[in-house]
Design a protein around this motif. Structure first.
Motif, PDB file in Angstrom:
ATOM      1  N   ILE A  69      -1.734  -6.922  -8.181  1.00  0.00           N
ATOM      2  CA  ILE A  69      -1.280  -5.460  -8.145  1.00  0.00           C
ATOM      3  C   ILE A  69      -1.242  -5.029  -6.800  1.00  0.00           C
ATOM      4  O   ILE A  69      -2.134  -5.409  -5.953  1.00  0.00           O
ATOM      5  CB  ILE A  69      -2.706  -4.847  -8.978  1.00  0.00           C
ATOM      6  CG1 ILE A  69      -2.806  -5.296 -10.398  1.00  0.00           C
ATOM      7  CG2 ILE A  69      -2.552  -3.298  -8.921  1.00  0.00           C
ATOM      8  CD1 ILE A  69      -4.034  -4.711 -11.120  1.00  0.00           C
ATOM      9  N   VAL A  70      -0.379  -4.162  -6.491  1.00  0.00           N
ATOM     10  CA  VAL A  70       0.016  -3.564  -5.300  1.00  0.00           C
ATOM     11  C   VAL A  70      -0.008  -2.392  -5.442  1.00  0.00           C
ATOM     12  O   VAL A  70       0.121  -1.604  -6.424  1.00  0.00           O
ATOM     13  CB  VAL A  70       1.403  -4.129  -4.732  1.00  0.00           C
ATOM     14  CG1 VAL A  70       1.298  -5.406  -4.529  1.00  0.00           C
ATOM     15  CG2 VAL A  70       2.517  -3.647  -5.638  1.00  0.00           C
ATOM     16  N   LEU A  71      -0.625  -1.609  -4.272  1.00  0.00           N
ATOM     17  CA  LEU A  71      -0.306  -0.189  -3.956  1.00  0.00           C
ATOM     18  C   LEU A  71       0.881   0.414  -3.500  1.00  0.00           C
ATOM     19  O   LEU A  71       1.214  -0.390  -2.530  1.00  0.00           O
ATOM     20  CB  LEU A  71      -1.377   0.581  -3.394  1.00  0.00           C
ATOM     21  CG  LEU A  71      -2.927   0.280  -3.874  1.00  0.00           C
ATOM     22  CD1 LEU A  71      -3.850   1.106  -2.774  1.00  0.00           C
ATOM     23  CD2 LEU A  71      -3.057   1.139  -5.117  1.00  0.00           C
ATOM     24  N   GLU A  72       1.699   1.380  -4.076  1.00  0.00           N
ATOM     25  CA  GLU A  72       2.641   1.807  -3.408  1.00  0.00           C
ATOM     26  C   GLU A  72       2.427   3.360  -3.298  1.00  0.00           C
ATOM     27  O   GLU A  72       1.959   3.978  -3.940  1.00  0.00           O
ATOM     28  CB  GLU A  72       4.003   1.620  -4.434  1.00  0.00           C
ATOM     29  CG  GLU A  72       4.302   0.416  -4.819  1.00  0.00           C
ATOM     30  CD  GLU A  72       5.306   0.215  -5.463  1.00  0.00           C
ATOM     31  OE1 GLU A  72       6.042   1.267  -5.865  1.00  0.00           O
ATOM     32  OE2 GLU A  72       5.673  -0.905  -6.127  1.00  0.00           O
ATOM     33  N   LYS A  73       2.904   3.942  -2.066  1.00  0.00           N
ATOM     34  CA  LYS A  73       2.965   5.191  -1.823  1.00  0.00           C
ATOM     35  C   LYS A  73       3.769   5.941  -2.682  1.00  0.00           C
ATOM     36  O   LYS A  73       5.128   5.939  -2.329  1.00  0.00           O
ATOM     37  CB  LYS A  73       2.726   5.472  -0.280  1.00  0.00           C
ATOM     38  CG  LYS A  73       2.578   6.906   0.204  1.00  0.00           C
ATOM     39  CD  LYS A  73       2.340   7.346   1.346  1.00  0.00           C
ATOM     40  CE  LYS A  73       1.962   8.831   1.727  1.00  0.00           C
ATOM     41  NZ  LYS A  73       1.783   9.146   3.154  1.00  0.00           N
ATOM     42  N   VAL A  74       3.528   6.972  -3.287  1.00  0.00           N
ATOM     43  CA  VAL A  74       4.614   7.737  -4.061  1.00  0.00           C
ATOM     44  C   VAL A  74       4.605   9.031  -4.053  1.00  0.00           C
ATOM     45  O   VAL A  74       5.645  10.008  -4.637  1.00  0.00           O
ATOM     46  CB  VAL A  74       4.188   7.546  -5.778  1.00  0.00           C
ATOM     47  CG1 VAL A  74       4.602   5.857  -6.221  1.00  0.00           C
ATOM     48  CG2 VAL A  74       3.026   7.794  -6.148  1.00  0.00           C
ATOM     49  N   ARG A  75       3.738   9.772  -3.404  1.00  0.00           N
ATOM     50  CA  ARG A  75       3.542  11.033  -3.156  1.00  0.00           C
ATOM     51  C   ARG A  75       3.204  11.421  -1.609  1.00  0.00           C
ATOM     52  O   ARG A  75       2.845  10.658  -0.775  1.00  0.00           O
ATOM     53  CB  ARG A  75       2.406  11.821  -3.933  1.00  0.00           C
ATOM     54  CG  ARG A  75       2.634  11.785  -5.357  1.00  0.00           C
ATOM     55  CD  ARG A  75       1.558  12.428  -6.053  1.00  0.00           C
ATOM     56  NE  ARG A  75       0.422  11.346  -6.177  1.00  0.00           N
ATOM     57  CZ  ARG A  75       0.241  10.517  -6.888  1.00  0.00           C
ATOM     58  NH1 ARG A  75       1.033  10.249  -8.111  1.00  0.00           N
ATOM     59  NH2 ARG A  75      -0.816   9.694  -6.820  1.00  0.00           N
ATOM     60  N   GLU A  76       3.644  12.756  -1.395  1.00  0.00           N
ATOM     61  CA  GLU A  76       3.449  13.042   0.167  1.00  0.00           C
ATOM     62  C   GLU A  76       2.436  14.559   0.166  1.00  0.00           C
ATOM     63  O   GLU A  76       2.668  15.170   0.817  1.00  0.00           O
ATOM     64  CB  GLU A  76       4.727  13.455   0.906  1.00  0.00           C
ATOM     65  CG  GLU A  76       5.765  12.107   1.187  1.00  0.00           C
ATOM     66  CD  GLU A  76       5.023  11.375   2.317  1.00  0.00           C
ATOM     67  OE1 GLU A  76       4.054  11.678   2.867  1.00  0.00           O
ATOM     68  OE2 GLU A  76       5.747  10.267   2.541  1.00  0.00           O
ATOM     69  N   ALA A  77       1.525  14.322  -0.620  1.00  0.00           N
ATOM     70  CA  ALA A  77       0.545  15.538  -0.691  1.00  0.00           C
ATOM     71  C   ALA A  77      -0.412  15.391   0.510  1.00  0.00           C
ATOM     72  O   ALA A  77      -0.961  14.372   0.843  1.00  0.00           O
ATOM     73  CB  ALA A  77      -0.355  15.422  -1.893  1.00  0.00           C
ATOM     74  N   VAL A  78      -0.230  16.335   1.382  1.00  0.00           N
ATOM     75  CA  VAL A  78      -1.151  16.468   2.717  1.00  0.00           C
ATOM     76  C   VAL A  78      -2.071  17.610   2.591  1.00  0.00           C
ATOM     77  O   VAL A  78      -1.832  18.628   2.290  1.00  0.00           O
ATOM     78  CB  VAL A  78      -0.096  16.811   3.881  1.00  0.00           C
ATOM     79  CG1 VAL A  78      -0.937  16.911   5.236  1.00  0.00           C
ATOM     80  CG2 VAL A  78       0.919  15.625   3.868  1.00  0.00           C
ATOM     81  N   PRO A  79      -3.354  17.273   2.742  1.00  0.00           N
ATOM     82  CA  PRO A  79      -4.583  18.382   2.664  1.00  0.00           C
ATOM     83  C   PRO A  79      -4.381  19.159   3.878  1.00  0.00           C
ATOM     84  O   PRO A  79      -3.880  18.841   4.793  1.00  0.00           O
ATOM     85  CB  PRO A  79      -5.611  17.428   2.551  1.00  0.00           C
ATOM     86  CG  PRO A  79      -5.201  16.092   3.206  1.00  0.00           C
ATOM     87  CD  PRO A  79      -3.857  15.952   2.897  1.00  0.00           C
ATOM     88  N   VAL A  80      -5.072  20.257   3.529  1.00  0.00           N
ATOM     89  CA  VAL A  80      -5.301  21.178   4.814  1.00  0.00           C
ATOM     90  C   VAL A  80      -6.015  20.639   5.928  1.00  0.00           C
ATOM     91  O   VAL A  80      -6.598  19.352   5.628  1.00  0.00           O
ATOM     92  CB  VAL A  80      -6.170  22.344   4.363  1.00  0.00           C
ATOM     93  CG1 VAL A  80      -5.275  23.251   3.469  1.00  0.00           C
ATOM     94  CG2 VAL A  80      -7.566  22.138   3.870  1.00  0.00           C
TER      95      VAL A  80
END
Length: 378
Positions: A351-362
């Protein structure tokens, strides 16, 4: 003053503020507060503190409560010792019940056992009344998930060797996030949620160990109190890896700056994860920007990932086809929070992780409070 009126006044005090999760006006709340605070303590707090999270000196509290300084100091120090107040130097601070008061009280775990048991039972009753929905009463969530260590490191190696669509940012990498604590002081503390659950008669099903972490000024305070065990950053990372093996999710404030704590959470006790899983309260937490994907050709169907997934998002798809080519592990991404525990614990690294979003917190805690207040829905 009638006792119920006194504790109603305390409830209002603990619920006052834009970024406070208010306690409901209910008999269960009365049970909670009567056991957390003695009548004398409630009288001191309601007569002296006009709002939570505001430092107060002993002289002013003495004048407002009409209690002699020497006697009052003994009472306040006892409250501090038991986690009902915190201290900033010589100043005392009353925290809201959530976030803050619950965590400090049940982490410290030094009050009368019977009172704590009844308070913990009341806290559990509030959960069953739907209190966790208050965690999602804003368009901006308090908590976010940080993905597991080794799968993120593997993804960074891939990122360094080839051009990827999404860049992995420092706040998404646990060690880099912790390295920026100010000051660089770290302590491991008991988990308030698991302590409360055990006191209420519903002990954690996931672990018996302490894995929650404080940093910076809060770490210094819990070390001084004898509540926390000081560790180096390297020791802390070992703790984090052991927490992953126990099936615990890394969570912290939904901001880029290093928070004064990182929780390692289970879905049977943690107020946030438990509410997500049992109440489908996904708006109470921000998923990580990562998703796990199964490399079916590497998978041996051992089902370790099913056992470790805190959200019940993974299942074994038993074959329908005659040749069993669809006999495989599947992930319900709608239920997945991107914690990476499945990838971290897969013995075959299938199982591998892939970055799929660009949500950037404050950026900061002040930004978090401002954003959350602006996004309040009620």
């Amino acid at each position: 003053m009638v006792i119920s009126d006194l504790y109603e006044k305390l409830r209002l005090l603990l619920s006052k503020g834009e970024n406070v999760i208010g306690l409901p006006k209910h008999e269960v709340t009365l049970k909670l507060l009567k056991n957390m605070f003695t009548q004398q303590e409630a009288e001191i707090l309601t007569s002296s503190f006009s709002k939570v999270s505001t430092p107060m000196n002993v002289k002013k509290i003495s004048r407002l409560s009409n209690i002699a300084i020497d006697d009052l100091t003994d009472i306040l120090e006892d409250m501090y010792h038991k986690g009902k107040l915190i201290k900033l130097g010589t100043l005392y601070v009353l925290l809201p019940y959530l976030p803050g008061g619950f965590e400090v009280y049940f982490t410290t775990n030094r009050d009368d056992p019977e009172r704590m048991k009844k308070a913990a039972e009341a806290h559990l009753e509030l959960f069953k009344l739907g209190f966790p929905y208050e965690l999602s009463a804003s368009d901006y969530t308090i908590y976010r998930v940080i993905p597991t260590i080794k799968p993120t490191e593997r993804l960074i190696e891939i990122e360094n060797s080839m051009e990827l669509t999404h860049q992995i940012l420092p706040f998404e990498i646990l060690k880099e996030y912790l390295e920026k604590a100010n000051p660089k002081v770290y302590a491991v503390v008991p988990c308030s949620c698991r302590n409360a659950a055990k006191l209420a008669g519903e002990p954690c099903k996931q672990t018996n160990e302490n894995f929650c972490v404080t940093t910076g000024t809060l770490a210094k305070m819990v070390i001084e109190q004898g509540v926390g065990r000081e560790v180096s950053l390297d020791e802390l990372m070992d703790v984090m890896e052991r927490a992953e093996k126990e099936g615990l999710v890394h969570e912290t404030f939904n901001m880029q700056d290093t928070a004064t704590f990182v929780c390692n959470c289970c879905s049977c006790c943690c107020g946030f994860l438990k509410s997500v899983k049992e109440l489908n309260n996904y708006n109470s937490i921000t998923k990580s920007n990562f998703e796990p994907h199964v490399q079916q050709e590497e998978c041996t169907l051992c089902e370790k990932c099913l056992e470790i997934c805190p959200m019940g998002a993974i299942y074994h798809h038993w074959p329908h086809k005659e040749d069993s080519s669809d006999n495989e592990i599947k992930i319900r991404l709608d239920r997945c929070i991107g914690c990476g525990l499945c990838a971290s614990n897969c013995p075959e690294e299938a199982i591998v992780l892939e970055k799929v979003r660009e949500a950037v917190p404050v950026k900061s805690q002040m930004d978090l409070l401002t954003q959350r207040a602006a996004g309040k829905t009620h």
